[in-house]
Design a protein around this motif. Structure first.
Motif, PDB file in Angstrom:
ATOM      1  N   LEU A  15       0.842  -1.195   0.000  1.00  0.00           N
ATOM      2  CA  LEU A  15       0.000   0.000   0.000  1.00  0.00           C
ATOM      3  C   LEU A  15       0.878   1.246   0.000  1.00  0.00           C
ATOM      4  O   LEU A  15       1.962   1.242   0.592  1.00  0.00           O
ATOM      5  CB  LEU A  15      -0.896   0.046   1.245  1.00  0.00           C
ATOM      6  N   PHE A  16       0.388   2.295  -0.657  1.00  0.00           N
ATOM      7  CA  PHE A  16       1.005   3.608  -0.508  1.00  0.00           C
ATOM      8  C   PHE A  16      -0.035   4.501   0.140  1.00  0.00           C
ATOM      9  O   PHE A  16      -1.062   4.834  -0.469  1.00  0.00           O
ATOM     10  CB  PHE A  16       1.449   4.199  -1.842  1.00  0.00           C
ATOM     11  N   MET A  17       0.232   4.924   1.372  1.00  0.00           N
ATOM     12  CA  MET A  17      -0.744   5.676   2.147  1.00  0.00           C
ATOM     13  C   MET A  17      -0.190   7.021   2.556  1.00  0.00           C
ATOM     14  O   MET A  17       0.944   7.135   3.024  1.00  0.00           O
ATOM     15  CB  MET A  17      -1.154   4.880   3.394  1.00  0.00           C
ATOM     16  N   ILE A  18      -1.015   8.044   2.351  1.00  0.00           N
ATOM     17  CA  ILE A  18      -0.694   9.383   2.818  1.00  0.00           C
ATOM     18  C   ILE A  18      -1.604   9.717   3.994  1.00  0.00           C
ATOM     19  O   ILE A  18      -2.655   9.106   4.188  1.00  0.00           O
ATOM     20  CB  ILE A  18      -0.875  10.427   1.701  1.00  0.00           C
ATOM     21  N   GLU A  19      -1.177  10.705   4.780  1.00  0.00           N
ATOM     22  CA  GLU A  19      -2.026  11.253   5.835  1.00  0.00           C
ATOM     23  C   GLU A  19      -2.245  12.736   5.542  1.00  0.00           C
ATOM     24  O   GLU A  19      -1.280  13.491   5.386  1.00  0.00           O
ATOM     25  CB  GLU A  19      -1.369  11.079   7.203  1.00  0.00           C
ATOM     26  N   LEU A  20      -3.501  13.116   5.458  1.00  0.00           N
ATOM     27  CA  LEU A  20      -3.833  14.519   5.225  1.00  0.00           C
ATOM     28  C   LEU A  20      -3.596  15.321   6.498  1.00  0.00           C
ATOM     29  O   LEU A  20      -3.944  14.869   7.585  1.00  0.00           O
ATOM     30  CB  LEU A  20      -5.287  14.639   4.786  1.00  0.00           C
TER      31      LEU A  20
END
Length: 381
Positions: free
Chosen positions: A298-303
Motif C-alpha cells: 500500500l502507498f498511504m498518505i495522511e492529510l
C-alpha cells in the motif's frame, strides 16, 4: 476509474493453471508441495504449510501454538480484523499495542511499557501477532528482544510483506519469530486468487500446522495410534479444519512467485515517484528510507490540512478510486462490545482519521500515476 489495487496475470500464469486442469490432480496433487518448497526457497524458512487464505494461516498458527481459553494474544489496531480474530477463534482474549506514528508499525516502546504492566499483573500474552503494515517490516530485533525472555511466541502477520526485506534478508525467514503468515489475495505481492501460507523453522510447529489445516487427520504411520489396519488407514488426532489450498491455486502461485522480485521492484519505483511528487504538499508521507526494503503493498498518505472525506470524494469524481486502510480493529462494534474505546490507542486512531490509500499496483502505468498525482495536487491546492 483507476483502482487502488489490482492483480496482474500473464500467459505463463494461465498456462500453468490450464496444465493442472488438463494433466494433474486438482487437489492433493504435486503442485501444493512444489509451491510450499518454492516459498521456503524464497523466504529462507525451513517449513511451509500452504492454506486457503491468510486468515486461515493466522488461525492455524494460533492453533499450532496451543492458544486457547484463558490465554492472551496481542496485536496492533491498524490492521484487517483477521489479525485479532485469529485469537478469538481459539477462545483467547485479545488486546492491542499502539503504533509508532512514523513507521505506522507496532511501537516497541509502547510494547515494552505494556509488557511491564502485564508482568506485574500476571497477564502476559502467550503470543504477539506482529503486522508488517503496508509491506514494511516491523523492528523485529527489538520486538524479539522484548518477547523472548518472557517466553512470548511471535507470529509475523506478513500478509503485506512478501518480497520485503529486514536487515538484508527476505521477510519470512523467521529469524526473530516462531511463524510468519502470508496472504495471496489478488491485491497482494503475488496471488493464488485466494490463499495463504505459514512458514516456520520449527518442526513441531510445522507438524501442528499441517495437521490443523487438514482436518486434524494424518496418514503418517509414525503418528498413528494403535494398530494400522492397512495402507488406506488414517486417523483424526485433533479437531482440524479444511484449510487446504487447491493445486490449481498452487500452480498459479508457483508461476507468480517466479516474478515476485520484479513485481516488488515495480511497486518500489512507483512509490518513489509518489514520494518525489508529493514532497512539500500538505500531507504526511511514508518513510522514504523504506523505499528499498518495503514490499509496498500500500502507498498511504495522511492529510494534515484537509478533510479526508472531501478529498476522498473529489478523487473518486476525478476517476481515482482511493481507499482507506484500515478502520482500527478496536473501533468495530464487535470489539467495542468487548470493552474497547476508540481513544484507547490514539496513534492508530489518528492515523486512520487522516489516511488515504492511493493506487499502487504492478500494472499501474506512468500515465495513470501522473493522473493520480495531478488530481491530488489540484485538490490540495
Amino acid at each position: 476509474m483507476i483502482p487502488y489495487g489490482k492483480h496482474v496475470i500473464d500467459e505463463q500464469d494461465i498456462d500453468a493453471v490450464v496444465d493442472v486442469l488438463q494433466n494433474h490432480f486438482l487437489t492433493q496433487g504435486a503442485k501444493v508441495p512444489e509451491f510450499e518448497a518454492a516459498i521456503c526457497d524464497y523466504t529462507g524458512a525451513t517449513f511451509c504449510t500452504a492454506v486457503n487464505s491468510g486468515t486461515s494461516g493466522l488461525h492455524v498458527a494460533c492453533l499450532a501454538l496451543g492458544i486457547g481459553e484463558g490465554d492472551h494474544v496481542w496485536t496492533v489496531p491498524n490492521s484487517f480484523a483477521a489479525s485479532a480474530n485469529c485469537a478469538l477463534y481459539c477462545n483467547a482474549s485479545v488486546d492491542f499495542v499502539d503504533i509508532n506514528p512514523i513507521t505506522r508499525n507496532l511501537c516497541p516502546t509502547e510494547l515494552e511499557r505494556k509488557l511491564n504492566i502485564a508482568q506485574q499483573n500476571n497477564t502476559l500474552p502467550k503470543a504477539l501477532v506482529v503486522v508488517h503494515f503496508a509491506g514494511q517490516s516491523c523492528d523485529m530485533l527489538a520486538i524479539s528482544a522484548l518477547c523472548r525472555p518472557l517466553n512470548i511466541a511471535i507470529i509475523e502477520d506478513a500478509a503485506h510483506a512478501l518480497g520485503a526485506q529486514y536487515h538484508g534478508h527476505n521477510v519470512g525467514n523467521c529469524e526473530y519469530s516462531d511463524m510468519a503468515v502470508f496472504s495471496f489475495h489478488p491485491v497482494k505481492s503475488i496471488t493464488t486468487a485466494e490463499g495463504g501460507a505459514i512458514v516456520t523453522n520449527q518442526q513441531a510447529l510445522h507438524d501442528a500446522c499441517q495437521l490443523y489445516a487438514k482436518h486434524g487427520i494424518t496418514r503418517d504411520a509414525d503418528k498413528l495410534l494403535g494398530e494400522v489396519e492397512g495402507p488406506w488407514y488414517y486417523q483424526q488426532l485433533v479437531l482440524g479444519y479444511n484449510y487446504r489450498l487447491s493445486d490449481l491455486q498452487a500452480a498459479l502461485g508457483i508461476s507468480q512467485l517466479r516474478r515476485v522480485d520484479s513485481f516488488v521492484e515495480k511497486r518500489r519505483a512507483l512509490a518513489k515517484r509518489y514520494l518525489d511528487a508529493f514532497s512539500g504538499l500538505a500531507v504526511k508521507l511514508p518513510e522514504p528510507n523504506s523505499i528499498s526494503s518495503s514490499a509496498w503493498h500500500l502507498f498511504m498518505i495522511e492529510l494534515t490540512e484537509h478533510d479526508r472525506k472531501t478529498v476522498y470524494e473529489q478523487l473518486h469524481k476525478a476517476g481515482v478510486a482511493v481507499n482507506v486502510h484500515y478502520i482500527p480493529i478496536h473501533c468495530h462494534p464487535y470489539y467495542a462490545a468487548l470493552g474497547f474505546k476508540p481513544n484507547d490507542f490514539p496513534n492508530a486512531l489518528s492515523f486512520y482519521q487522516n489516511a488515504l490509500t492511493l493506487p499502487l499496483y504492478v500494472d499501474l502505468s506512468l500515465e495513470q500515476q501522473d493522473a493520480v498525482i495531478a488530481a491530488l495536487r489540484d485538490i490540495l491546492k
